[in-house]
Design a protein around this motif. Structure first.
Motif, PDB file in Angstrom:
ATOM      1  N   ASP A 114       0.809  -1.219   0.000  1.00  0.00           N
ATOM      2  CA  ASP A 114       0.000   0.000   0.000  1.00  0.00           C
ATOM      3  C   ASP A 114       0.845   1.273   0.000  1.00  0.00           C
ATOM      4  O   ASP A 114       0.298   2.369   0.061  1.00  0.00           O
ATOM      5  CB  ASP A 114      -0.928   0.010   1.220  1.00  0.00           C
ATOM      6  N   ALA A 115       2.151   1.114  -0.057  1.00  0.00           N
ATOM      7  CA  ALA A 115       3.043   2.274   0.029  1.00  0.00           C
ATOM      8  C   ALA A 115       3.616   2.633  -1.332  1.00  0.00           C
ATOM      9  O   ALA A 115       3.688   1.807  -2.246  1.00  0.00           O
ATOM     10  CB  ALA A 115       4.184   1.976   1.004  1.00  0.00           C
ATOM     11  N   SER A 116       4.023   3.879  -1.449  1.00  0.00           N
ATOM     12  CA  SER A 116       4.809   4.323  -2.594  1.00  0.00           C
ATOM     13  C   SER A 116       6.268   4.002  -2.269  1.00  0.00           C
ATOM     14  O   SER A 116       6.818   4.537  -1.307  1.00  0.00           O
ATOM     15  CB  SER A 116       4.614   5.823  -2.815  1.00  0.00           C
ATOM     16  N   ILE A 117       6.891   3.103  -3.034  1.00  0.00           N
ATOM     17  CA  ILE A 117       8.252   2.643  -2.745  1.00  0.00           C
ATOM     18  C   ILE A 117       9.211   3.270  -3.748  1.00  0.00           C
ATOM     19  O   ILE A 117       9.070   3.094  -4.960  1.00  0.00           O
ATOM     20  CB  ILE A 117       8.339   1.104  -2.812  1.00  0.00           C
ATOM     21  N   ALA A 118      10.185   4.003  -3.238  1.00  0.00           N
ATOM     22  CA  ALA A 118      11.155   4.682  -4.094  1.00  0.00           C
ATOM     23  C   ALA A 118      12.539   4.069  -3.902  1.00  0.00           C
ATOM     24  O   ALA A 118      13.130   4.195  -2.823  1.00  0.00           O
ATOM     25  CB  ALA A 118      11.190   6.170  -3.778  1.00  0.00           C
ATOM     26  N   ALA A 119      13.046   3.391  -4.929  1.00  0.00           N
ATOM     27  CA  ALA A 119      14.422   2.887  -4.923  1.00  0.00           C
ATOM     28  C   ALA A 119      15.302   4.015  -5.451  1.00  0.00           C
ATOM     29  O   ALA A 119      15.251   4.369  -6.630  1.00  0.00           O
ATOM     30  CB  ALA A 119      14.545   1.649  -5.805  1.00  0.00           C
ATOM     31  N   LEU A 120      16.115   4.598  -4.593  1.00  0.00           N
ATOM     32  CA  LEU A 120      16.854   5.805  -4.946  1.00  0.00           C
ATOM     33  C   LEU A 120      18.010   5.535  -5.898  1.00  0.00           C
ATOM     34  O   LEU A 120      18.585   6.478  -6.453  1.00  0.00           O
ATOM     35  CB  LEU A 120      17.345   6.500  -3.679  1.00  0.00           C
ATOM     36  N   ASP A 121      18.344   4.265  -6.118  1.00  0.00           N
ATOM     37  CA  ASP A 121      19.352   3.986  -7.144  1.00  0.00           C
ATOM     38  C   ASP A 121      18.795   4.187  -8.553  1.00  0.00           C
ATOM     39  O   ASP A 121      19.518   4.077  -9.543  1.00  0.00           O
ATOM     40  CB  ASP A 121      19.964   2.580  -6.983  1.00  0.00           C
ATOM     41  N   ASP A 122      17.489   4.494  -8.648  1.00  0.00           N
ATOM     42  CA  ASP A 122      16.868   4.843  -9.927  1.00  0.00           C
ATOM     43  C   ASP A 122      16.726   6.351 -10.120  1.00  0.00           C
ATOM     44  O   ASP A 122      16.120   6.801 -11.099  1.00  0.00           O
ATOM     45  CB  ASP A 122      15.468   4.212 -10.023  1.00  0.00           C
ATOM     46  N   ALA A 123      17.243   7.153  -9.204  1.00  0.00           N
ATOM     47  CA  ALA A 123      17.083   8.609  -9.288  1.00  0.00           C
ATOM     48  C   ALA A 123      17.734   9.143 -10.562  1.00  0.00           C
ATOM     49  O   ALA A 123      18.882   8.805 -10.870  1.00  0.00           O
ATOM     50  CB  ALA A 123      17.703   9.278  -8.070  1.00  0.00           C
ATOM     51  N   PRO A 124      17.018   9.972 -11.322  1.00  0.00           N
ATOM     52  CA  PRO A 124      17.609  10.577 -12.518  1.00  0.00           C
ATOM     53  C   PRO A 124      18.831  11.426 -12.156  1.00  0.00           C
ATOM     54  O   PRO A 124      18.847  12.111 -11.142  1.00  0.00           O
ATOM     55  CB  PRO A 124      16.476  11.469 -13.055  1.00  0.00           C
ATOM     56  N   GLY A 125      19.865  11.338 -12.985  1.00  0.00           N
ATOM     57  CA  GLY A 125      21.047  12.165 -12.775  1.00  0.00           C
ATOM     58  C   GLY A 125      22.127  11.551 -11.909  1.00  0.00           C
ATOM     59  O   GLY A 125      23.170  12.177 -11.696  1.00  0.00           O
ATOM     60  N   LEU A 126      21.912  10.336 -11.403  1.00  0.00           N
ATOM     61  CA  LEU A 126      22.943   9.682 -10.588  1.00  0.00           C
ATOM     62  C   LEU A 126      24.166   9.329 -11.424  1.00  0.00           C
ATOM     63  O   LEU A 126      24.050   8.894 -12.572  1.00  0.00           O
ATOM     64  CB  LEU A 126      22.407   8.384  -9.978  1.00  0.00           C
ATOM     65  N   VAL A 127      25.349   9.488 -10.831  1.00  0.00           N
ATOM     66  CA  VAL A 127      26.566   8.894 -11.388  1.00  0.00           C
ATOM     67  C   VAL A 127      26.669   7.494 -10.810  1.00  0.00           C
ATOM     68  O   VAL A 127      26.663   7.318  -9.591  1.00  0.00           O
ATOM     69  CB  VAL A 127      27.813   9.722 -11.001  1.00  0.00           C
ATOM     70  N   LYS A 128      26.725   6.478 -11.671  1.00  0.00           N
ATOM     71  CA  LYS A 128      26.842   5.096 -11.220  1.00  0.00           C
ATOM     72  C   LYS A 128      28.163   4.524 -11.718  1.00  0.00           C
ATOM     73  O   LYS A 128      28.456   4.574 -12.905  1.00  0.00           O
ATOM     74  CB  LYS A 128      25.670   4.252 -11.748  1.00  0.00           C
ATOM     75  N   LEU A 129      28.937   3.981 -10.789  1.00  0.00           N
ATOM     76  CA  LEU A 129      30.241   3.412 -11.118  1.00  0.00           C
ATOM     77  C   LEU A 129      30.175   1.897 -11.038  1.00  0.00           C
ATOM     78  O   LEU A 129      29.542   1.343 -10.145  1.00  0.00           O
ATOM     79  CB  LEU A 129      31.300   3.934 -10.144  1.00  0.00           C
ATOM     80  N   PRO A 130      30.834   1.190 -11.987  1.00  0.00           N
ATOM     81  CA  PRO A 130      30.792  -0.270 -11.970  1.00  0.00           C
ATOM     82  C   PRO A 130      31.413  -0.847 -10.710  1.00  0.00           C
ATOM     83  O   PRO A 130      32.383  -0.294 -10.180  1.00  0.00           O
ATOM     84  CB  PRO A 130      31.597  -0.686 -13.203  1.00  0.00           C
ATOM     85  N   PHE A 131      30.845  -1.922 -10.226  1.00  0.00           N
ATOM     86  CA  PHE A 131      31.387  -2.603  -9.050  1.00  0.00           C
ATOM     87  C   PHE A 131      32.768  -3.146  -9.377  1.00  0.00           C
ATOM     88  O   PHE A 131      32.972  -3.785 -10.406  1.00  0.00           O
ATOM     89  CB  PHE A 131      30.447  -3.732  -8.633  1.00  0.00           C
TER      90      PHE A 131
END
Length: 337
Positions: A114-131
């Motif tokens: 029943d909640a709005s669930i926000a996974a912040l790793d989907d935030a627009p504009g993030l810099v993501k570096l490979p593991f």
């Protein structure tokens, strides 16, 4: 006597309405304040750095709940019954994503319907570096501190539990990523609670400005020592490294869930000497004696970094304390080495 009391009674009668107004208003004000608190949405956050950002944006509306509290780590956390109840009651839930808080993946599906669930790793504009698999021992290219993520060195596969995770999930260790996550937090809260939209948006603007100032401050702190190589307990600092051009030479373990064996520790001990690493950093919630073994017989010093804020009290200022603490520890240890 009656004539003496008459004017006094008349004056008292004239004053009573003015005296009565604030007395009568008190229950109304208290009731109004209670209603505002009751109207605040139930918001649940996973880890302290995220809780801090959400708290800053919710100031004046309500206080988000925190799941991974105290010195606990999301890498090893087990959900408590109180956490399950909080998820069930939540209107909004913020987490980084399954790559970091794997323990939340199934409970969110079962309890957060029943909640709005926000996974912040989907935030627009993030810099993501490979593991970085294998410990990240290779020297880094320091030619441009803002090189693209694809420039990071590749390593042979080492830990099966990161197969599903194509990027490093310690995203908050770059203030510009914190800004991107704060923008998503604000959008999510405004959609869930439009009545308080102006408060959320005003707080978000103030937070954005504070994050810009923090970025400038940290850059000034670490620039004098950024070329000195060092070893960390686990490879959690890529985003800090990428943002500020510092030189992490390697990590004791890729994943903190897995304690390295004797062969791995011996290899790192040798690498500390070969690379001229000046400091080896432990983390408060993991085994510190490994660091002592690694630096034994070398000139390297030991320090402590706290990327997940295990030792800090939760709250809206925690994120800033966390980031300054990392910069301070690096500066202090590397300056004296």
């Amino acid at each position: 006597m009656k004539r003496a009391l008459g004017p006094a009674l008349k004056i008292l009668a004239l004053r009573m309405p003015a005296l009565a107004i604030p007395v009568l208003a008190i229950p109304t004000l208290l009731f109004s304040g209670t209603m505002r608190a009751a109207d605040a949405p139930v918001v649940v956050t996973s880890i302290k750095p995220i809780h801090s950002l959400v708290s800053a944006i919710m100031q004046g509306v309500g206080e988000p709940e925190l799941i991974v509290d105290g010195a606990a780590s999301p890498h090893t956390y087990n959900l408590k019954p109180s956490n399950a109840r909080a998820l069930q009651d939540a209107k909004v839930i913020f987490w980084v994503g399954p790559g970091l808080e794997a323990f939340l993946e199934k409970p969110l599906q079962a309890l957060g319907r029943d909640a709005s669930i926000a996974a912040l790793d989907d935030a627009p504009g993030l810099v993501k570096l490979p593991f970085r698999e294998g410990g990240a021992f290779e020297p880094h290219d320091d030619g441009d501190e803002h090189d693209s993520a694809s420039a990071a060195p590749e390593h042979e596969h080492a830990e099966a539990d990161h197969d599903h995770d194509p990027f490093d999930t310690h995203l908050w260790l770059d203030p510009m990523n914190a800004k991107a996550m704060a923008a998503m937090i604000t959008t999510t809260l405004v959609a869930a609670d439009p009545a308080n939209a102006l408060t959320y948006q005003g707080n978000a603007k103030a937070l954005d400005d504070k994050l810009d100032a923090l970025d400038t401050e940290i850059k000034g702190m670490v620039t004098p020592v950024k070329d000195k190589p060092f070893i960390v307990f686990h490879d959690a600092y890529q985003y800090f490294e990428h943002r500020y051009g510092i030189r992490v030479a390697g990590s004791i373990t890729v994943s903190p869930e897995t304690i390295p064996g004797a062969e791995r520790v011996s290899e790192i001990h040798r690498k500390v000497g070969e690379l001229g690493a000046t400091c080896v950093f432990a983390e408060p919630q993991f085994e510190p004696r490994l660091v002592n073994v690694v630096i034994e017989g070398t000139r390297a010093k030991s320090g402590v970094l706290d990327p997940e804020a295990a030792t800090l009290k939760a709250g809206s200022d925690l994120y800033f304390t966390l980031m300054r603490g990392i910069a301070d520890s690096m500066k202090d240890c590397l300056s004296s080495a």
